[in-house]
Design a protein around this motif. Structure first.
Motif, short mmCIF file in Angstrom:
data_model
loop_
_atom_site.label_atom_id
_atom_site.label_comp_id
_atom_site.label_asym_id
_atom_site.label_seq_id
_atom_site.Cartn_x
_atom_site.Cartn_y
_atom_site.Cartn_z
N ASP A 191 -31.70 7.41 -27.92
CA ASP A 191 -31.44 8.27 -26.76
C ASP A 191 -30.05 8.88 -26.67
O ASP A 191 -29.87 9.85 -25.94
CB ASP A 191 -31.71 7.49 -25.47
N VAL A 192 -29.08 8.33 -27.37
CA VAL A 192 -27.73 8.92 -27.36
C VAL A 192 -27.65 9.88 -28.55
O VAL A 192 -27.95 9.48 -29.68
CB VAL A 192 -26.64 7.83 -27.47
N PRO A 193 -27.30 11.14 -28.32
CA PRO A 193 -27.23 12.10 -29.42
C PRO A 193 -26.29 11.62 -30.54
O PRO A 193 -25.25 11.02 -30.28
CB PRO A 193 -26.67 13.37 -28.77
N PHE A 220 -22.34 8.32 -21.86
CA PHE A 220 -21.82 9.12 -22.97
C PHE A 220 -21.52 10.51 -22.43
O PHE A 220 -22.09 10.94 -21.42
CB PHE A 220 -22.78 9.15 -24.17
N PRO A 221 -20.59 11.23 -23.07
CA PRO A 221 -20.23 12.55 -22.58
C PRO A 221 -21.32 13.58 -22.86
O PRO A 221 -21.99 13.51 -23.89
CB PRO A 221 -18.95 12.89 -23.35
N ASN A 222 -21.49 14.52 -21.93
CA ASN A 222 -22.40 15.62 -22.22
C ASN A 222 -21.59 16.82 -22.69
O ASN A 222 -20.35 16.79 -22.70
CB ASN A 222 -23.30 15.94 -21.01
N VAL A 243 -25.70 9.26 -17.88
CA VAL A 243 -25.88 7.84 -17.58
C VAL A 243 -27.30 7.48 -17.98
O VAL A 243 -28.27 8.00 -17.42
CB VAL A 243 -25.65 7.54 -16.09
N LEU A 244 -27.42 6.63 -18.97
CA LEU A 244 -28.72 6.19 -19.48
C LEU A 244 -29.03 4.83 -18.87
O LEU A 244 -28.23 3.90 -18.99
CB LEU A 244 -28.63 6.09 -21.01
N THR A 245 -30.15 4.74 -18.21
CA THR A 245 -30.58 3.48 -17.60
C THR A 245 -31.79 2.97 -18.37
O THR A 245 -32.87 3.56 -18.29
CB THR A 245 -30.97 3.70 -16.12
#
Length: 70
Positions: free
Chosen positions: A40-42, A13-15, A22-24
């Motif tokens: 975990d993703v805003p 997802f973009p910051n 990158v979420l693992t």
């Protein structure tokens, strides 16, 4: 409690700086992928689930990666 194997999955997802997060997911996580994303993703951020093989293995230019929605 069920566990899931996400060893071949990543979530990107973009910051706020124009780069990519990158979420693992942790191995054998008890949460579904949707629950992990929700946690975990805003809120309001677009995201994509990718196979590990879709992400370059060479992270030399990791800070230069950008995010484009499909």
């Amino acid at each position: 409690m069920a566990t899931y194997d996400y060893s071949d999955k990543l979530v990107i997802f973009p910051n706020d700086d124009g780069g990519v997060c990158v979420l693992t997911p942790a191995p054998e996580c008890p949460l579904s992928l949707e629950q992990i994303i929700g946690k975990d993703v805003p809120a309001g951020k677009p995201h994509q689930v990718l196979n590990v093989s879709e992400v370059p293995a060479d992270h030399t230019y990791f800070n230069a990666w950008t995010y484009e929605e499909n």
